[in-house]
Write a protein that holds these residues in place. Structure first.
Motif, PDB file in Angstrom:
ATOM      1  N   VAL A  22       0.852  -1.192   0.000  1.00 35.52           N
ATOM      2  CA  VAL A  22       0.000   0.000   0.000  1.00 35.52           C
ATOM      3  C   VAL A  22       0.889   1.243   0.000  1.00 35.52           C
ATOM      4  O   VAL A  22       1.824   1.346   0.804  1.00 35.52           O
ATOM      5  N   LEU A  23       0.577   2.190  -0.870  1.00 31.17           N
ATOM      6  CA  LEU A  23       1.380   3.399  -1.011  1.00 31.17           C
ATOM      7  C   LEU A  23       1.435   4.178   0.306  1.00 31.17           C
ATOM      8  O   LEU A  23       0.399   4.542   0.861  1.00 31.17           O
ATOM      9  N   CYS A  24       2.655   4.420   0.782  1.00 31.71           N
ATOM     10  CA  CYS A  24       2.827   5.188   2.021  1.00 31.71           C
ATOM     11  C   CYS A  24       3.753   6.380   1.819  1.00 31.71           C
ATOM     12  O   CYS A  24       3.940   7.183   2.734  1.00 31.71           O
ATOM     13  N   GLY A  25       4.339   6.508   0.622  1.00 28.92           N
ATOM     14  CA  GLY A  25       5.229   7.626   0.372  1.00 28.92           C
ATOM     15  C   GLY A  25       5.313   7.970  -1.100  1.00 28.92           C
ATOM     16  O   GLY A  25       5.262   7.077  -1.955  1.00 28.92           O
ATOM     17  N   LEU A  26       5.384   9.254  -1.395  1.00 27.77           N
ATOM     18  CA  LEU A  26       5.662   9.769  -2.733  1.00 27.77           C
ATOM     19  C   LEU A  26       6.534  10.996  -2.496  1.00 27.77           C
ATOM     20  O   LEU A  26       6.054  11.998  -1.956  1.00 27.77           O
ATOM     21  N   TYR A  27       7.808  10.861  -2.852  1.00 27.69           N
ATOM     22  CA  TYR A  27       8.768  11.913  -2.535  1.00 27.69           C
ATOM     23  C   TYR A  27       9.440  12.440  -3.801  1.00 27.69           C
ATOM     24  O   TYR A  27       9.800  11.680  -4.690  1.00 27.69           O
ATOM     25  N   MET A  28       9.630  13.748  -3.835  1.00 31.69           N
ATOM     26  CA  MET A  28      10.351  14.412  -4.920  1.00 31.69           C
ATOM     27  C   MET A  28      11.832  14.495  -4.538  1.00 31.69           C
ATOM     28  O   MET A  28      12.166  14.404  -3.351  1.00 31.69           O
ATOM     29  N   THR A  29      12.681  14.691  -5.538  1.00 37.22           N
ATOM     30  CA  THR A  29      14.088  14.909  -5.227  1.00 37.22           C
ATOM     31  C   THR A  29      14.223  16.226  -4.466  1.00 37.22           C
ATOM     32  O   THR A  29      13.458  17.163  -4.682  1.00 37.22           O
ATOM     33  N   LEU A  63      -7.010  12.907 -15.111  1.00 33.78           N
ATOM     34  CA  LEU A  63      -7.438  12.427 -13.789  1.00 33.78           C
ATOM     35  C   LEU A  63      -7.468  13.607 -12.829  1.00 33.78           C
ATOM     36  O   LEU A  63      -6.486  14.342 -12.700  1.00 33.78           O
ATOM     37  N   LYS A  64      -8.590  13.788 -12.170  1.00 34.36           N
ATOM     38  CA  LYS A  64      -8.744  14.905 -11.238  1.00 34.36           C
ATOM     39  C   LYS A  64      -8.753  14.454  -9.777  1.00 34.36           C
ATOM     40  O   LYS A  64      -8.567  15.256  -8.874  1.00 34.36           O
ATOM     41  N   GLU A  65      -9.011  13.170  -9.546  1.00 33.53           N
ATOM     42  CA  GLU A  65      -9.108  12.663  -8.174  1.00 33.53           C
ATOM     43  C   GLU A  65      -8.487  11.275  -8.110  1.00 33.53           C
ATOM     44  O   GLU A  65      -8.879  10.381  -8.852  1.00 33.53           O
ATOM     45  N   PHE A  66      -7.540  11.096  -7.212  1.00 35.55           N
ATOM     46  CA  PHE A  66      -6.864   9.810  -7.052  1.00 35.55           C
ATOM     47  C   PHE A  66      -7.708   8.862  -6.205  1.00 35.55           C
ATOM     48  O   PHE A  66      -8.375   9.292  -5.260  1.00 35.55           O
ATOM     49  N   THR A  67      -7.654   7.582  -6.553  1.00 31.83           N
ATOM     50  CA  THR A  67      -8.379   6.566  -5.789  1.00 31.83           C
ATOM     51  C   THR A  67      -7.461   5.447  -5.310  1.00 31.83           C
ATOM     52  O   THR A  67      -7.931   4.486  -4.720  1.00 31.83           O
ATOM     53  N   VAL A  68      -6.174   5.571  -5.567  1.00 36.17           N
ATOM     54  CA  VAL A  68      -5.225   4.550  -5.140  1.00 36.17           C
ATOM     55  C   VAL A  68      -5.248   4.459  -3.610  1.00 36.17           C
ATOM     56  O   VAL A  68      -5.324   5.476  -2.920  1.00 36.17           O
ATOM     57  N   PRO A  69      -5.244   3.235  -3.059  1.00 36.30           N
ATOM     58  CA  PRO A  69      -5.213   3.098  -1.596  1.00 36.30           C
ATOM     59  C   PRO A  69      -3.936   3.710  -1.015  1.00 36.30           C
ATOM     60  O   PRO A  69      -2.856   3.575  -1.589  1.00 36.30           O
ATOM     61  N   LEU A  70      -4.090   4.353   0.142  1.00 37.10           N
ATOM     62  CA  LEU A  70      -2.972   5.054   0.781  1.00 37.10           C
ATOM     63  C   LEU A  70      -2.825   4.607   2.232  1.00 37.10           C
ATOM     64  O   LEU A  70      -3.815   4.288   2.899  1.00 37.10           O
ATOM     65  N   ARG A  71      -1.586   4.664   2.712  1.00 39.51           N
ATOM     66  CA  ARG A  71      -1.305   4.398   4.117  1.00 39.51           C
ATOM     67  C   ARG A  71      -0.243   5.395   4.606  1.00 39.51           C
ATOM     68  O   ARG A  71       0.906   5.026   4.838  1.00 39.51           O
ATOM     69  N   PRO A  72      -0.621   6.660   4.749  1.00 42.88           N
ATOM     70  CA  PRO A  72       0.364   7.638   5.229  1.00 42.88           C
ATOM     71  C   PRO A  72       0.643   7.427   6.718  1.00 42.88           C
ATOM     72  O   PRO A  72      -0.279   7.263   7.509  1.00 42.88           O
ATOM     73  N   HIS A  73       1.904   7.409   7.076  1.00 45.36           N
ATOM     74  CA  HIS A  73       2.297   7.246   8.470  1.00 45.36           C
ATOM     75  C   HIS A  73       2.471   8.613   9.104  1.00 45.36           C
ATOM     76  O   HIS A  73       3.197   9.464   8.584  1.00 45.36           O
ATOM     77  N   GLY A  74       1.786   8.836  10.231  1.00 47.00           N
ATOM     78  CA  GLY A  74       1.890  10.097  10.941  1.00 47.00           C
ATOM     79  C   GLY A  74       1.057  10.053  12.201  1.00 47.00           C
ATOM     80  O   GLY A  74       0.413   9.039  12.510  1.00 47.00           O
TER      81      GLY A  74
END
Length: 160
Positions: A22-29, A63-74
């Motif tokens: 499950v996606l938990c991170g998307l980071y830019m350089t 695509l205007k709205e994402f539906t991919v499952p997410l698991r952000p840690h915080g």
């Protein structure tokens, strides 16, 4: 178990991180608050097909709205703020103060800003859509130039 992959985007390479698929991170350089690479797990493209497809559709303007499952840690507060970010419509912005009002604590705009800055899933959780009370751009972990480009793109300007 964590895995990661790096994909190209109009905003530079994006590192996608998954926790148990499950996606938990998307980071830019050069992103502020980017965790160390060694915390991203082993390289593996497998868990990212849906996120990659949705990001490609977003960058193509379809695509205007994402539906991919997410698991952000915080923290619980951070997760509440990030949930509110996902409710800001494509092409629109909100102020930190308005988000604090929505969360039921109008004096928490600074705390909202700090949580916004710790968003681990940029673009998909659209922290770039949050602006200062005066309507101006304020801090963005990926840099103000990227923030402006993302806002311009969502308002119909060309990516290039």
């Amino acid at each position: 178990m964590k895995h990661h992959t790096v994909i190209d985007s109009p905003y530079g390479p994006l590192t996608l991180v998954a926790d148990d698929g499950v996606l938990c991170g998307l980071y830019m350089t050069d992103q502020r608050h980017r965790p160390p690479e060694e915390t991203f797990g082993s390289p593996d493209d497998t868990p990212f097909a849906e996120a990659e497809e949705q990001l490609a559709a977003y960058f193509a303007g379809g695509l205007k709205e994402f539906t991919v499952p997410l698991r952000p840690h915080g923290t619980p507060f951070q997760r509440r703020v990030w949930e509110q970010l996902t409710r800001i419509p494509y092409g629109e912005t909100r102020t930190y103060g308005r988000l604090a009002d929505t969360l039921g604590n109008p004096k928490a705009s600074r705390a909202v800003g700090l949580a916004n800055g710790r968003n681990p899933i940029g673009i998909i959780i659209p922290c770039h859509r949050v602006i200062g009370a005066s309507g101006g751009l304020t801090g963005y972990g990926g840099g103000l130039e990227r923030k402006q480009r993302l806002l311009d793109f969502e308002r119909g300007a060309s990516l290039f």
